[in-house]
Structures are given as C-alpha cells and as structure tokens.
Design a protein around this motif. Structure first.
Motif, short mmCIF file in Angstrom:
data_model
loop_
_atom_site.label_atom_id
_atom_site.label_comp_id
_atom_site.label_asym_id
_atom_site.label_seq_id
_atom_site.Cartn_x
_atom_site.Cartn_y
_atom_site.Cartn_z
N UNK A 82 -9.85 8.65 0.59
CA UNK A 82 -9.77 7.39 1.34
C UNK A 82 -10.49 6.25 0.63
N UNK A 83 -11.44 6.59 -0.24
CA UNK A 83 -12.11 5.55 -1.03
C UNK A 83 -11.22 5.04 -2.15
N UNK A 84 -10.45 5.94 -2.74
CA UNK A 84 -9.64 5.59 -3.91
C UNK A 84 -8.27 5.03 -3.56
N UNK B 275 -3.52 -0.98 1.18
CA UNK B 275 -2.65 -1.89 0.42
C UNK B 275 -1.97 -1.21 -0.75
N UNK B 276 -2.43 -0.01 -1.11
CA UNK B 276 -1.83 0.71 -2.24
C UNK B 276 -0.82 1.75 -1.78
N UNK B 277 -0.42 1.69 -0.51
CA UNK B 277 0.55 2.64 0.05
C UNK B 277 1.86 1.90 0.35
N UNK B 278 2.97 2.44 -0.15
CA UNK B 278 4.30 1.93 0.16
C UNK B 278 5.20 3.10 0.53
N UNK C 144 -6.02 5.02 -6.76
CA UNK C 144 -4.76 5.69 -6.52
C UNK C 144 -3.77 4.74 -5.86
N UNK C 145 -2.49 5.02 -6.04
CA UNK C 145 -1.43 4.38 -5.27
C UNK C 145 -0.49 5.47 -4.76
N UNK D 159 -2.23 7.34 -10.52
CA UNK D 159 -3.65 7.60 -10.74
C UNK D 159 -4.14 6.78 -11.92
N UNK D 160 -5.19 6.00 -11.69
CA UNK D 160 -5.88 5.30 -12.77
C UNK D 160 -7.32 5.80 -12.80
N UNK D 161 -7.74 6.34 -13.92
CA UNK D 161 -9.09 6.92 -14.02
C UNK D 161 -9.88 6.22 -15.12
#
Length: 256
Positions: free
Chosen positions: A5-7, A11-14, A80-81, A105-107
């Motif tokens: 939930x932090x990552x 707004x990153x959910x479609x 994350x998205x 995923x962006x790390x």
C-alpha cells in the motif's frame, strides 16, 4: 521495508484499460509510474527494451506480467503501478499468455521492495485473493485487498545454517526472481528444509558467476536459454506463483 500500500498509490491503479498490444500495455503501466513521480518517461522505454532484449520472461504466471527494468537514473523512487486490461494481450510467452494484468515495478535498488514483492506473490498465489484482485470494482476496492493482513506481510528472518544454495534468476534480479524466490521459500518451509537450503534472487550476469555456489538455478524458459550451459542444473518454472509446480521442480532437483 515498504509495504504494497505504500508503493502503490490509488493514482497508480487503472482498471479495464484498452491496449492494442504488449507494448501499449507496458506504456500504460509506465505512464502511471511517471504520473505518480516514481520514474521519468525514459524508464517506460527501458521496460519495453527489457522485453525486446530478454523475451517475455516477465510474464511470470498465467495472465500476469511484472513489467520492470534495472534500477537506473530514470527511477526517482521505488514504486508500483497496476493495470488491468479490458482485453488480454499476447506477450509471446509459451505458457502464460494472454496477459490481463500488468504490474509496473520501478526499483531504486535491489532491496527496497523485497517485502512488497513477497507479499504480492502470496496474494496472487491464493486463489480467493487473486479473484478478489481480478474482480475489484475500482481502485479503492483493489487497494483494500492489497492492504489486508496478507498484503502487508514482511519478510521474516530465516535463521539456521544453510547447506545448499538455489538461485532464482531473472533479467534484472529485482522483480520476477523475487516472486520465484518467495514461492520456493514457501515450499522449503512446508518441507522443513528452510534451515538447510538458502535461496538467492539474482540477475543473469551475476548468476553465471554464482552458479558454482549453487545446487540448481530456477528461472523462466526465456532466461534459461540466455544462461546457456552451466555447471549446475537450470530448471524451468512456468508459473512463478505456483507452489505445486515449484514443489515438482524441487523434487526433480533433489530426486525425491
């Protein structure tokens, strides 16, 4: 360790997004990472190039792709998205196509998102939770499932001396290999072998150098082809979230 939930901000959910092909699907996932200030546009191109260079290994379970690339200056923060497609698209994976869910995923590094990846793998491996995620009516409902007790779990310490090492390998060592590592560790726990076998997630380049330390390498079919002949067995896993499949591969590895 960051939780799911932090990552993954709302707004990153479609959900139910149209996409003509896998490139467009990744561009949607990458665009959400940009919108939520996790990456620059360059990272989206890097995710697409990762598939072009390494094949569709990131389709790690039926219908599910974990789009990512190596940590780079294009990553502003770990994030994350989540993109649920209106109609599934083909990535070219032999076993897990077509894809209806793309998680971007962006790390920033190889450790910041480890707990979140383990939690997501557990969620997707559970049929009831996976169905709830698939059928969520909106971002808030989906986020509530991700933020539940299972989703917020963290890696627990794994004590005791390890006799053997198994490598789980992906193109970059920061995404799909962590999913497979988590599933393998769950199987080892059920066997009671956790104190005797350690699991390390790594990338293709490092795997070649570390192969001599391991009893086996578990990876996707595409990455297995990239690795070529090594001194240890390279075992192919089609569904990185499937405990039964990993159990079969582990039994074959140890001939039990």
């Amino acid at each position: 360790m960051a939780a799911l939930s932090d990552l993954l901000p709302l707004a990153a959910v479609r959900l139910d997004v149209p996409a003509a092909d896998w490139r467009e699907a990744i561009r949607v996932a990458g665009g959400l990472l940009v919108e939520t200030e996790a990456t620059t546009d360059a990272y989206t191109d890097e995710m697409i190039r990762n598939v072009e260079d390494n094949g569709p290994y990131l389709v790690i379970a039926p219908g599910f792709a974990l789009a990512h690339a190596r940590p780079s200056p294009a990553v502003r923060r770990t994030g994350l998205s989540w993109v649920r497609l209106q109609q599934p698209v083909e990535f070219g994976h032999e076993a897990n196509d077509p894809v209806h869910l793309v998680v971007g995923l962006a790390a920033q590094d190889s450790g910041a998102h480890t707990a979140a990846m383990a939690a997501l793998a557990k969620l997707l491996a559970d049929p009831v939770t996976a169905r709830a995620l698939r059928d969520a009516a909106g971002p808030e409902e989906l986020h509530a499932v991700l933020a539940g007790p299972t989703g917020e779990g963290a890696d627990r310490p794994r004590g005791g001396p390890a006799v053997h090492k198994i490598l789980t390998v992906c193109g970059n060592g920061v995404g799909t290999s962590l999913f497979l590592k988590n599933t393998l560790e769950q199987v080892l726990d059920r066997w009671g072998w956790s104190r005797h076998v350690t699991v390390e997630a790594t990338d293709t380049i490092s795997a070649r150098g570390k192969a001599s330390e391991a009893v086996a390498i578990l990876t996707s079919r595409e990455i297995a082809r990239t690795l070529g002949e090594l001194a240890v067995p390279v075992k192919v896993v089609e569904d990185f979230t499937s405990g039964p499949e990993v159990d079969r591969v582990l039994r074959d590895t140890y001939d039990v």
